[in-house]
Write an enzyme that holds these catalytic residues in place. Structure first.
Site, PDB file in Angstrom:
ATOM      1  N   SER A  17       0.576  -0.755  -0.583  1.00  0.00           N
ATOM      2  CA  SER A  17       0.518  -0.388   0.344  1.00  0.00           C
ATOM      3  C   SER A  17      -0.101  -1.333   1.604  1.00  0.00           C
ATOM      4  O   SER A  17      -1.360  -1.148   1.259  1.00  0.00           O
ATOM      5  CB  SER A  17       1.073   1.036   0.406  1.00  0.00           C
ATOM      6  OG  SER A  17       1.744   1.762  -0.668  1.00  0.00           O
ATOM      7  N   HIS A  43       3.130   8.350   1.546  1.00  0.00           N
ATOM      8  CA  HIS A  43       2.534   8.614   0.344  1.00  0.00           C
ATOM      9  C   HIS A  43       1.625  10.272  -0.477  1.00  0.00           C
ATOM     10  O   HIS A  43       2.261  10.670  -1.072  1.00  0.00           O
ATOM     11  CB  HIS A  43       2.154   7.490  -0.513  1.00  0.00           C
ATOM     12  CG  HIS A  43       2.966   6.355  -0.314  1.00  0.00           C
ATOM     13  ND1 HIS A  43       4.212   6.637  -1.134  1.00  0.00           N
ATOM     14  CD2 HIS A  43       2.545   5.602   0.421  1.00  0.00           C
ATOM     15  CE1 HIS A  43       4.123   5.389  -1.335  1.00  0.00           C
ATOM     16  NE2 HIS A  43       3.672   4.407  -0.027  1.00  0.00           N
TER      17      HIS A  43
END
Length: 433
Positions: free
Chosen positions: A287, A373
């Protein structure tokens, strides 16, 4: 003179369009309107689409003021409920407190194409909200209804592959928001057998993906994005599929911003991959950290409660980077400059990034991707210096990337931990701080 007359005529016509549109709104909410709701709603949608941009602000203002609850009526029923908290009083209070515009939007939603129009309306409303904060209650109503209508229980997950319709593939290219797709050859590589792409669809928008996720099936947890999106790379054999790495999640509908979709998509994809490829035991992300560079340059101190020794180490790390960059941290947005850092300087950058993610993610100002997340139950697993040397990655995060680990047995516990202000993180990340 002629131009002034034409301008005045346009304004008068625009005013008539808005008045006609608002009349449609009142008719749609009337008892007679309920019986003819589809026809009236279709006309309302058509008139809104024809409304000039500058008149749309007036439409939203009218919805905000003319279709709000009656304050005195709500107060009277609220007092009655406070004195006698009966089910009947609660039902009356709930009905009166709900803004009439919610029922208006429900009736618009019943007409063919109504759902798409409401999503389009909210997109335009969101663009006006920064300049017109008084529309926040109206926006809350849109968000409330769309969150119900786009409940994951109504959504359909589909795998996107090279055999998917060309129109859908074009939308994937257009809407990719994390790592730009460089044409058809690039897309073809991202749909090879060692890659997966899944999208959510809604029955009322069958040809419009709402959100999609791209996955790389790899031997180990990746530490850099370039190899994953290299369109010249050869596909790996299935025997090498040990880790599923989510490397891009893109929303396709700006009008659904803030409506939770991505977290459910990730879990559904993980379940699908478990069934298809039982040899995969690890699910992680690679990410970006889009808020890190801005935060680092702002010099935001650690939040209260951080141990003195940790605060001192962070201050030392920042001082070391300032010295290395001549007091200009913006120079770190250069691949050559980052690669020239020595080991202590690179460790200092990682330490500050770890602090940013561990100490700030649980705050409202935390990194948006991290919050997504972590709130979804992932664990902050590993930092990757030089993970993204693209122009965007350098500018936003000085090349740093991060792996979040989705341990499907622990996502609920990690989610609860995050809700209570703590970030689940690995020993490796803790050691950096």
């Amino acid at each position: 003179m002629l131009e002034e007359l034409k301008s005045a005529a346009r304004r008068a016509n625009d005013g008539r369009l808005l008045r006609s549109l608002m009349l449609d709104c009142h008719r749609l909410l009337s008892e007679r309107g309920e019986a003819n709701s589809v026809a009236i709603a279709r006309q309302l949608v058509s008139r809104f689409s024809a409304l000039p941009e500058e008149q749309q602000a007036g439409f939203f203002d009218k919805l905000s003021t003319d279709f709000s609850p009656d304050p005195q009526a709500v107060l009277n029923v609220a007092q009655a409920y406070a004195q006698e908290p009966t089910p009947e009083n609660l039902i009356r209070l709930t009905r009166l407190a709900e803004p009439p515009r919610q029922e208006l939007l429900r009736r618009i939603n019943r007409t063919p194409g109504g759902t798409a129009q409401i999503v389009a309306m909210r997109r335009k409303l969101l663009s006006r909200l920064p300049a017109q904060p008084g529309l926040s209650a109206l926006e809350s109503d849109f968000h409330h209804l769309l969150s119900s209508w786009f409940n994951p229980g109504f959504l359909q997950m589909q795998q996107v592959d090279w055999r998917s319709p060309a129109e859908l593939l074009e939308q994937i290219i257009r809407h990719e928001a994390v790592h730009e797709i460089d044409g058809w050859d690039d897309l073809r590589r991202r749909l090879q057998p060692d890659r997966r792409c899944f999208a959510f669809f809604h029955p009322q928008l069958p040809n419009e993906p709402l959100i999609f996720v791209e996955v790389a099936l790899v031997p180990e947890m990746p530490d850099a994005i370039a190899p994953l999106i290299d369109k010249r790379a050869q596909p790996l054999p299935p025997s090498d599929f040990k880790v599923a790495a989510f490397y891009s999640i893109s929303n396709c509908q700006p009008g659904l911003r803030g409506v939770s979709l991505g977290n459910f998509l990730i879990k559904r994809v993980a379940e699908q991959l478990q069934r298809e490829l039982p040899q995969i035991r690890r699910y992680c992300t690679l990410s970006p950290i889009p808020g890190f560079a801005k935060w680092l340059q702002a010099g935001t101190p650690p939040p209260e409660g951080v141990k003195r020794a940790v605060a001192e180490r962070l201050a030392e790390a920042r001082a070391l980077l300032l010295k290395a960059t001549g007091n200009d941290l913006a120079t770190l947005a250069s691949a050559a400059r980052l690669q020239a850092l020595d080991e202590p300087e690179r460790e200092a950058l990682s330490r500050l990034c770890a602090s940013y993610l561990v100490h700030h993610s649980a705050t409202p100002q935390g990194d948006a991707v991290a919050r997504f997340h972590l709130d979804n139950g992932a664990r902050l697993e590993r930092l990757n210096p030089l993970g993204d040397l693209s122009r965007k990655g350098l500018k936003q995060s000085f090349g740093m990337m991060v792996n979040y680990l989705y341990d499907l047995q622990k996502v609920e516990a990690s989610h609860e931990q995050f809700v209570h202000g703590e970030v689940a993180h690995s020993r490796a990340v803790a050691a950096l701080i």
